[in-house]
Write a protein that holds these residues in place. Structure first.
Motif, PDB file in Angstrom:
ATOM      1  N   GLU A  22    -131.381  95.243  -2.951  1.00 29.92           N
ATOM      2  CA  GLU A  22    -129.939  95.512  -2.987  1.00 29.92           C
ATOM      3  C   GLU A  22    -129.557  96.392  -4.170  1.00 29.92           C
ATOM      4  O   GLU A  22    -128.693  97.272  -4.050  1.00 29.92           O
ATOM      5  N   ALA A  67    -123.296  96.812   9.726  1.00 26.71           N
ATOM      6  CA  ALA A  67    -124.128  95.824   9.034  1.00 26.71           C
ATOM      7  C   ALA A  67    -123.642  94.416   9.349  1.00 26.71           C
ATOM      8  O   ALA A  67    -122.440  94.165   9.470  1.00 26.71           O
ATOM      9  N   THR A  71    -125.561  90.323   5.791  1.00 30.34           N
ATOM     10  CA  THR A  71    -126.190  91.378   4.998  1.00 30.34           C
ATOM     11  C   THR A  71    -125.233  91.906   3.943  1.00 30.34           C
ATOM     12  O   THR A  71    -125.607  92.097   2.775  1.00 30.34           O
TER      13      THR A  71
END
Length: 328
Positions: A22, A67, A71
């Motif tokens: 991330e 998404a 997520t």
């Protein structure tokens, strides 16, 4: 950044990998937008990035995709955690990510869905309790049974069965009443004690005997719970593979017409067993939420409470041959 990752994510290789993924995604966006370093991002920058995460995009095939909410939530939680840590340690004078993630509201709305139905679990139990397949040595089969038993009846996270030499965890203690208790190094480095039901004991005793150990752990034993063929402690990937091997074997022994159960077994992982354990505590046995939270090692009781929102529709499958055999 390294200090943050070491403090907040070093307890689990999966958490570390997710955090790094991330943060690299955020860094790549900053590069495209001509922004950075990360510590210079303003609240407006972070909110713009949040909008990008929520926005639809076209994949390589030209299909428009959005998404998944989980997520996006995971990405924002990672960023919020980084900036909160920077602010708490004095690296930043203000926290521009305050309130960026949904936080508590997301936990309250989250509902776990990755469960193995009762019929599939019973089928797995029956397969694991049987004789070793012809191509699997008895010691390897006993090890797989022991590993599956611990994930199935203790609800531990995948990495919590990895041996920690300095802490001598995980280990099992047996008290005067012959009650077995599993001690693990939980999330955030917090030790957790989990009473093991009697259903665990036959598989664990058999594995210990085949390893040349006494059937019951003696006081003060400092040995890894699980060993490879060469005597080394098993890591995360090997533990995962052992459980998946049992699921795969169980899937091959499901009648062809029971496609739903076979498909569930083919998708399942160790965390599905943790979800099932949590639901059994909260829904089936109605264990008080603070007690269930302690057994599961949840930081927030809201995460534990989410299992109370699961209903039969999420777990129901048509009555199958496997289910009928389990009932009989």
């Amino acid at each position: 950044m390294r200090l943050f990752l070491r403090e907040r994510a070093s307890h689990s290789p999966h958490t570390l990998r997710a955090y790094v993924t991330e943060l690299r995604r955020l860094a790549a966006w900053c590069t495209r937008e001509g922004l950075g370093p990360l510590s210079d991002l303003t609240r407006q920058d972070l909110m713009a990035y949040r909008d990008v995460l929520h926005a639809s995009h076209a994949d390589a095939a030209g299909n428009v995709r959005r998404a998944a909410p989980a997520t996006v939530s995971r990405a924002l939680a990672t960023i919020s955690s980084l900036f909160a840590w920077w602010h708490r340690t004095g690296y930043l004078s203000v926290n521009p990510a305050e309130g960026l993630a949904a936080g508590r509201r997301a936990r309250m709305m989250w509902t776990p869905v990755r469960f193995l139905p009762g019929a599939a679990l019973a089928h797995c139990d029956a397969v694991a309790a049987g004789d070793a397949p012809a191509d699997v040595p008895p010691t390897v089969w006993a090890r797989r049974r022991a590993i599956c038993t611990l994930y199935r009846f203790a609800g531990v996270r995948l990495a919590e069965l990895v041996w920690h030499e300095e802490l001598a965890l995980p280990h099992i203690e047996v008290d005067e009443a012959r009650q077995w208790t599993l001690h693990v190094n939980g999330k955030g480095g917090k030790e957790r004690a989990i009473p093991l039901p009697s259903a665990c004991l036959p598989a664990l005793r058999m594995y210990r005997r085949l390893r040349g150990l006494p059937a019951e752990p003696p006081p003060g034993e400092r040995l890894p719970l699980i060993h490879s063929e060469r005597g080394r402690a098993l890591g995360v990937s090997r533990l995962y593979d052992e459980v998946r091997a049992v699921f795969a074997l169980a899937a091959t022994r499901v009648p062809m017409e029971d496609s739903a159960i076979r498909a569930a077994l083919e998708r399942a992982s160790t965390h599905w067993l943790r979800h099932g354990y949590a639901r059994t505590l909260v829904v089936d046995h109605r264990v008080p939420l603070p007690v269930a939270q302690a057994l599961l090692g949840h930081a927030s009781v809201q995460t534990t409470a989410a299992y109370a929102r699961t209903d039969n529709s999420q777990l129901s499958l048509p009555t199958t041959n496997v289910m009928r055999k389990c009932v009989l």
